[in-house]
Motif scaffolding. Structure first.
Motif, PDB file in Angstrom:
ATOM      1  N   LEU A  16       0.864  -1.186   0.000  1.00  0.00           N
ATOM      2  CA  LEU A  16       0.000   0.000   0.000  1.00  0.00           C
ATOM      3  C   LEU A  16       0.894   1.228   0.000  1.00  0.00           C
ATOM      4  CD1 LEU A  16      -2.895   1.202   0.356  1.00  0.00           C
ATOM      5  CD2 LEU A  16      -2.504   1.093   2.815  1.00  0.00           C
ATOM      6  N   LYS A  17       0.832   2.005  -1.081  1.00  0.00           N
ATOM      7  CA  LYS A  17       1.622   3.247  -1.141  1.00  0.00           C
ATOM      8  C   LYS A  17       0.763   4.391  -0.622  1.00  0.00           C
ATOM      9  CE  LYS A  17       3.849   6.839  -1.900  1.00  0.00           C
ATOM     10  NZ  LYS A  17       4.000   7.745  -2.998  1.00  0.00           N
ATOM     11  N   LEU A  18       1.221   4.992   0.465  1.00  0.00           N
ATOM     12  CA  LEU A  18       0.518   6.151   1.031  1.00  0.00           C
ATOM     13  C   LEU A  18       1.392   7.387   0.839  1.00  0.00           C
ATOM     14  CD1 LEU A  18      -0.758   5.121   4.590  1.00  0.00           C
ATOM     15  CD2 LEU A  18      -2.079   5.321   2.481  1.00  0.00           C
ATOM     16  N   SER A  19       0.841   8.390   0.191  1.00  0.00           N
ATOM     17  CA  SER A  19       1.600   9.644   0.055  1.00  0.00           C
ATOM     18  C   SER A  19       1.613  10.356   1.406  1.00  0.00           C
ATOM     19  CB  SER A  19       0.920  10.565  -0.947  1.00  0.00           C
ATOM     20  OG  SER A  19       0.992   9.991  -2.206  1.00  0.00           O
ATOM     21  N   GLY A  20       2.640  11.149   1.602  1.00  0.00           N
ATOM     22  CA  GLY A  20       2.711  11.934   2.827  1.00  0.00           C
ATOM     23  C   GLY A  20       1.479  12.811   3.003  1.00  0.00           C
ATOM     24  N   GLU A  21       0.898  13.255   1.895  1.00  0.00           N
ATOM     25  CA  GLU A  21      -0.264  14.156   1.991  1.00  0.00           C
ATOM     26  C   GLU A  21      -1.450  13.488   2.691  1.00  0.00           C
ATOM     27  OE1 GLU A  21      -2.459  13.401  -2.297  1.00  0.00           O
ATOM     28  OE2 GLU A  21      -1.698  15.395  -1.860  1.00  0.00           O
ATOM     29  N   ALA A  25      11.957   5.436   4.403  1.00  0.00           N
ATOM     30  CA  ALA A  25      13.223   5.849   3.773  1.00  0.00           C
ATOM     31  C   ALA A  25      13.324   5.386   2.327  1.00  0.00           C
ATOM     32  CB  ALA A  25      14.436   5.406   4.584  1.00  0.00           C
ATOM     33  N   GLY A  26      12.181   5.158   1.714  1.00  0.00           N
ATOM     34  CA  GLY A  26      12.139   4.870   0.273  1.00  0.00           C
ATOM     35  C   GLY A  26      13.029   3.703  -0.110  1.00  0.00           C
ATOM     36  N   THR A  27      13.811   3.923  -1.169  1.00  0.00           N
ATOM     37  CA  THR A  27      14.737   2.889  -1.629  1.00  0.00           C
ATOM     38  C   THR A  27      16.081   2.992  -0.894  1.00  0.00           C
ATOM     39  OG1 THR A  27      15.650   4.374  -3.288  1.00  0.00           O
ATOM     40  CG2 THR A  27      13.794   2.993  -3.991  1.00  0.00           C
ATOM     41  N   GLY A  53       5.225   7.874   2.015  1.00  0.00           N
ATOM     42  CA  GLY A  53       5.887   9.024   1.397  1.00  0.00           C
ATOM     43  C   GLY A  53       6.264  10.070   2.441  1.00  0.00           C
ATOM     44  N   GLY A  54       6.745  11.204   1.952  1.00  0.00           N
ATOM     45  CA  GLY A  54       7.196  12.243   2.878  1.00  0.00           C
ATOM     46  C   GLY A  54       6.829  13.644   2.441  1.00  0.00           C
ATOM     47  N   GLY A  55       6.025  13.732   1.365  1.00  0.00           N
ATOM     48  CA  GLY A  55       5.726  15.037   0.757  1.00  0.00           C
ATOM     49  C   GLY A  55       5.024  16.028   1.674  1.00  0.00           C
ATOM     50  N   VAL A  78      15.050   9.342  -6.655  1.00  0.00           N
ATOM     51  CA  VAL A  78      13.799   8.670  -7.027  1.00  0.00           C
ATOM     52  C   VAL A  78      12.755   9.021  -5.970  1.00  0.00           C
ATOM     53  CG1 VAL A  78      14.789   6.783  -8.375  1.00  0.00           C
ATOM     54  CG2 VAL A  78      14.529   6.514  -5.906  1.00  0.00           C
ATOM     55  N   THR A  79      11.548   8.496  -6.129  1.00  0.00           N
ATOM     56  CA  THR A  79      10.485   8.821  -5.177  1.00  0.00           C
ATOM     57  C   THR A  79      10.011   7.540  -4.486  1.00  0.00           C
ATOM     58  OG1 THR A  79       8.638   8.412  -6.638  1.00  0.00           O
ATOM     59  CG2 THR A  79       9.668  10.584  -6.798  1.00  0.00           C
ATOM     60  N   THR A  80       9.101   7.715  -3.564  1.00  0.00           N
ATOM     61  CA  THR A  80       8.576   6.545  -2.855  1.00  0.00           C
ATOM     62  C   THR A  80       7.648   5.725  -3.755  1.00  0.00           C
ATOM     63  OG1 THR A  80       6.911   7.960  -1.837  1.00  0.00           O
ATOM     64  CG2 THR A  80       8.860   7.472  -0.525  1.00  0.00           C
ATOM     65  N   ILE A 125       6.027  16.708   4.507  1.00  0.00           N
ATOM     66  CA  ILE A 125       7.100  17.360   5.279  1.00  0.00           C
ATOM     67  C   ILE A 125       8.113  17.970   4.315  1.00  0.00           C
ATOM     68  CG2 ILE A 125       8.964  16.968   6.961  1.00  0.00           C
ATOM     69  CD1 ILE A 125       7.249  14.613   8.062  1.00  0.00           C
ATOM     70  N   LEU A 126       8.593  17.181   3.392  1.00  0.00           N
ATOM     71  CA  LEU A 126       9.659  17.667   2.505  1.00  0.00           C
ATOM     72  C   LEU A 126       9.844  16.756   1.302  1.00  0.00           C
ATOM     73  CD1 LEU A 126      12.983  18.851   4.039  1.00  0.00           C
ATOM     74  CD2 LEU A 126      13.062  17.394   2.043  1.00  0.00           C
ATOM     75  N   ARG A 127      10.007  17.360   0.138  1.00  0.00           N
ATOM     76  CA  ARG A 127      10.395  16.599  -1.063  1.00  0.00           C
ATOM     77  C   ARG A 127      11.729  17.145  -1.535  1.00  0.00           C
ATOM     78  NH1 ARG A 127       4.788  16.997  -2.720  1.00  0.00           N
ATOM     79  NH2 ARG A 127       3.857  14.924  -2.504  1.00  0.00           N
ATOM     80  N   GLY A 128      12.593  16.243  -1.973  1.00  0.00           N
ATOM     81  CA  GLY A 128      13.923  16.663  -2.413  1.00  0.00           C
ATOM     82  C   GLY A 128      13.869  17.732  -3.489  1.00  0.00           C
ATOM     83  N   THR A 164      21.571  15.749  -1.259  1.00  0.00           N
ATOM     84  CA  THR A 164      21.307  16.011   0.169  1.00  0.00           C
ATOM     85  C   THR A 164      19.817  16.216   0.392  1.00  0.00           C
ATOM     86  OG1 THR A 164      23.431  17.149   0.284  1.00  0.00           O
ATOM     87  CG2 THR A 164      21.906  17.521   2.114  1.00  0.00           C
ATOM     88  N   ALA A 165      19.211  16.996  -0.503  1.00  0.00           N
ATOM     89  CA  ALA A 165      17.777  17.275  -0.375  1.00  0.00           C
ATOM     90  C   ALA A 165      16.967  15.986  -0.449  1.00  0.00           C
ATOM     91  CB  ALA A 165      17.342  18.251  -1.466  1.00  0.00           C
ATOM     92  N   HIS A 166      17.375  15.068  -1.319  1.00  0.00           N
ATOM     93  CA  HIS A 166      16.651  13.796  -1.417  1.00  0.00           C
ATOM     94  C   HIS A 166      16.809  12.963  -0.146  1.00  0.00           C
ATOM     95  CE1 HIS A 166      15.119  14.223  -5.411  1.00  0.00           C
ATOM     96  NE2 HIS A 166      16.321  14.500  -5.912  1.00  0.00           N
TER      97      HIS A 166
END
Ligand code: UDP
Length: 248
Positions: free
Chosen positions: A17-22, A141-143, A59-61, A148-150, A63-66, A80-82
């Protein structure tokens, strides 16, 4: 209350189940609103109680996206941003873990970037064992790698954990020909093939995730998590959202 459904046998034995940060914040806001986290946790717990093995890629969007630092590249490196974005997903993972456990669901939080004081390191065979034991596994922590993204992490984990399907929970009902929030004439698709997704450049998941799922025949279901009971319905195989099936 759980919505009543005629059938109570899950169609899928194991899902990602992929849940976006939103999904963790109120519409138009950022950060974590625990009432939103608890609300989605209730849906996850209902689906888990049906006997479906669930691994959540978070996901983490919220809070923050790279990518948001692109214009400040002189002062922060893109990589670093990623990494910061990946750490944001761990913050969400901790919130989801406590919300699920407050509902009596057993969980394990596993991270692709090792942080032993906080969570277990992600090890494929261990994750699989937790799932077999009925624990909801939260993958943060994604991959573990930048750029890349979650969504890609979700596709990757779906393949390596041999999930039956990748479910992407979003704020819209499924896949449309155009953005339904901007174009009132956008057409809703109930069923799609990967060929059509690629040909029409439909916004389902990021292109790396799509190509991985396409190449390895992993179906994707895109549905609206805001409608209460939808995660349970999806797990039962009731018609909900848009199903993208492997090309024949
Ligand atoms: N990220 C990354 N590698 C990964 C997964 C995520 O570098 O394997 C970073 C990336 O910067 C991304 C951020 O973490 O923007 C948060 O994830 P994402 O944007 O996928 O969150 P969502 O949109 O699902 O809330």
């Amino acid at each position: 209350m759980t919505e009543t459904t005629e059938n109570s046998t899950p169609k899928y034995k194991r899902i990602i189940l992929k849940l976006s940060g939103e999904s963790f914040s109120r519409a138009g806001e950022r950060g974590i609103a625990m009432d939103e986290v608890v609300s989605i946790s209730k849906q996850i717990s209902q689906a888990s109680e049906l006997g479906c093995q669930i691994a959540v890629v978070i996901g983490g969007g919220n809070i923050l996206r790279g990518g948001q630092f692109k214009n400040e590249s002189a002062s922060i490196q893109e990589a670093t941003a990623h990494y910061m974005g990946m750490l944001a997903t761990v913050i969400n993972g901790l919130a989801l873990q406590d919300a699920l456990e407050s509902l009596g669901i057993q969980t394990r939080l596993m991270t692709a970037i090792h942080m032993h004081g906080v969570a277990e390191p992600y090890i494929r065979r261990k994750a699989s064992r937790h799932l077999e034991k009925g624990r909801v596994v939260i993958l943060a922590a994604g991959t573990g790698s930048p750029f890349v993204t979650t969504d890609t992490a979700a596709a990757q984990r779906a393949l390596e954990l041999e999930a039956n399907i990748l479910m992407k929970a979003t704020r819209v009902d499924g896949v449309y020909s155009d953005d339904p929030e901007k174009n009132p004439h956008a057409v809703f698709y109930r069923n799609l093939g990967f060929d059509q997704v690629v040909k029409e450049n439909l916004r389902v998941m990021d292109s790396t995730a799509i190509s991985q799922c396409r190449e390895h025949g992993m179906p994707i279901l895109v549905f609206n998590f805001k409608t209460n009971g939808n995660i349970q319905k999806a797990v039962l195989g009731d018609q909900v959202g848009t199903l993208i099936s492997p090309d024949r």
